[in-house]
Design an enzyme around this catalytic site. Structure first.
Site, PDB file in Angstrom:
ATOM      1  NE  ARG A  20      22.856 -47.650  35.375  1.00  0.00           N
ATOM      2  CZ  ARG A  20      23.144 -46.428  34.944  1.00  0.00           C
ATOM      3  NH1 ARG A  20      23.789 -45.805  36.086  1.00  0.00           N
ATOM      4  NH2 ARG A  20      22.538 -45.833  34.176  1.00  0.00           N
ATOM      5  CG  HIS A  72      17.541 -43.351  39.356  1.00  0.00           C
ATOM      6  ND1 HIS A  72      18.685 -43.394  40.455  1.00  0.00           N
ATOM      7  CD2 HIS A  72      17.982 -42.655  38.394  1.00  0.00           C
ATOM      8  CE1 HIS A  72      19.644 -42.489  39.835  1.00  0.00           C
ATOM      9  NE2 HIS A  72      19.418 -42.311  38.564  1.00  0.00           N
ATOM     10  CG  HIS A 104      18.366 -37.693  39.579  1.00  0.00           C
ATOM     11  ND1 HIS A 104      18.408 -37.132  37.992  1.00  0.00           N
ATOM     12  CD2 HIS A 104      18.987 -39.046  39.214  1.00  0.00           C
ATOM     13  CE1 HIS A 104      19.117 -37.679  37.256  1.00  0.00           C
ATOM     14  NE2 HIS A 104      19.659 -38.749  37.893  1.00  0.00           N
ATOM     15  CG  ASP A 151      25.697 -42.203  34.450  1.00  0.00           C
ATOM     16  OD1 ASP A 151      25.774 -41.520  35.819  1.00  0.00           O
ATOM     17  OD2 ASP A 151      25.061 -42.883  34.064  1.00  0.00           O
ATOM     18  CD  GLU A 186      22.439 -38.827  40.190  1.00  0.00           C
ATOM     19  OE1 GLU A 186      21.859 -39.851  40.710  1.00  0.00           O
ATOM     20  OE2 GLU A 186      22.861 -38.610  39.057  1.00  0.00           O
TER      21      GLU A 186
END
Length: 380
Positions: free
Chosen positions: A107, A132, A206, A278, A343
């Site tokens: 982000r 992304h 991803h 996350d 990631e």
């Protein structure tokens, strides 16, 4: 006629099972991924190794579609989430399923950053933020693919030219990603990129994984270890505040192998912001050093995955927003928390924080990244 025989060969390809593995790989047919879109054609590519493991890729988004490795009993399992056909990728119900994302993975707050005293406004596609690479980032592009040789083995190199102004980013950017698959069951991803004007860049792979096999309904029993003593604190929109916080004493402490589900619903504000995990974890490593970032295994299948990277951080996502609305390539359903992503990356919102590693790429420089996903079996 040639295409027919090629597809038949893929469907009939059998992995040697004299010792391990004990089953055949169910390859996806090439025709499911062959389509002309504008002036580009999508295709399916297959890499195999001496152990009978297989990776299948498409040049749409430079995506991993399938990844077969043996479990503790020698039975082949597909551990990477993918979709049945190219049409499913063109109109996805499950986004970010296997691609290279960018230009900036993760982000950027308000979709804005300032570079050389000029402010740039990027596409807004995640609440009020940019995620992304935007609505037309790398994952939505058809890359030029070619078969090459790397370390004496077949590899697939995919290249994309992102024009100046795409999704708001400055500069014409050329990025190439090379996938290779070693005989040690290592999926190696090498990136390189150049630009003709100053820009920012943070690409990442991803892929959603389930090491029990993608037909299984949870990843909460997976045991995860992260080589990270800290993470980047965020606001409720998952945009970093700039503060680097210690994981010690929090549900984000994976310095010792811990089941993903053990603390995922804890009463802890950063977990509530992400509706689970996350988070960007700051790796314990030297700059540009290739070292272990993460180790994860499934007690059910015995399959393990080690992530090694030269990047400064890794994002761990636990499938919190999965809602059962997508059907995978073999009929599996994307139920809540049945896939995870690890990631390798720079810090989210790095262009807006002077204390974060720089994501700026200038003309005359070359961006590189080396990340390895190594698969094995946990010794009993």
């Amino acid at each position: 006629m040639k295409a027919f025989f090629y597809s038949a060969l893929l469907l009939l390809l059998t992995v040697s099972c004299t010792s391990e593995p004990k089953s055949t790989v169910q390859l996806l047919p090439a025709e499911n991924f062959t389509k002309t879109v504008g002036d580009k054609t999508t295709a399916l590519y297959t890499l195999t190794n001496a152990k009978g493991s297989v990776v299948q890729l498409t040049n749409f988004g430079a995506s991993v579609v399938a990844l077969w490795v043996p479990d503790k009993d020698g039975v082949m399992q597909d551990v990477a989430w993918g979709l049945p056909s190219i049409d499913d990728y063109l109109n996805p119900k499950l986004t970010y399923c296997g691609p290279i994302v960018g230009r900036f993975g993760n982000r950027i707050g308000d979709g804005k950053f300032t570079l050389n005293d000029k402010e740039y406004q990027l596409t807004i596609n995640d609440g009020k933020n940019h995620l992304h690479g935007g609505n037309g980032g790398f994952e939505y592009r058809i890359w030029d693919a070619e078969e090459i040789t790397a370390d004496g083995k077949k590899a697939i190199k995919m290249t994309y030219v992102s024009p100046d102004g795409e999704e708001g980013y400055p500069g014409n950017l050329t990025i190439a990603v090379t996938y290779s698959f070693t005989d040690n069951n290592e999926l190696v991803i090498d990136y390189e990129a150049t630009t003709d004007a100053p820009t920012v860049l943070n690409p990442t792979s991803h892929v959603y994984y389930n090491l029990s096999g993608t037909t299984k309904n949870t990843i909460l029993n997976h045991m995860l270890r992260l080589n990270a003593d800290a993470f980047t604190l965020t606001d409720d929109g998952l945009i970093p505040t700039g503060e680097i916080a210690k994981v010690e004493g929090t549900p984000l402490d994976f310095t010792k192998a811990t089941a993903i589900g053990e603390r995922i619903n804890a009463d802890y504000e950063p977990l509530k912001f992400g509706k689970g995990y996350d988070h960007n974890f700051v790796l314990n490593k030297k700059v540009n050093e290739v070292s272990e970032a993460a180790y994860i295994y499934s007690p059910e299948s015995g399959i393990s995955m080690t992530v090694l990277t030269d990047q400064p951080a890794i994002q761990f996502y636990s499938g919190n927003f999965w809602d059962g609305t997508c059907t995978g390539k073999r009929g599996e359903i994307n139920n809540h928390r049945c896939g995870f992503a690890l990631e390798a990356q720079n810090y989210p919102d790095a262009p807006n924080h002077d204390n974060f590693p720089s994501s700026v790429l200038n003309p005359g420089e070359k961006y590189t990244q080396h990340t390895v996903y190594k698969f094995g079996v946990v010794a009993e």
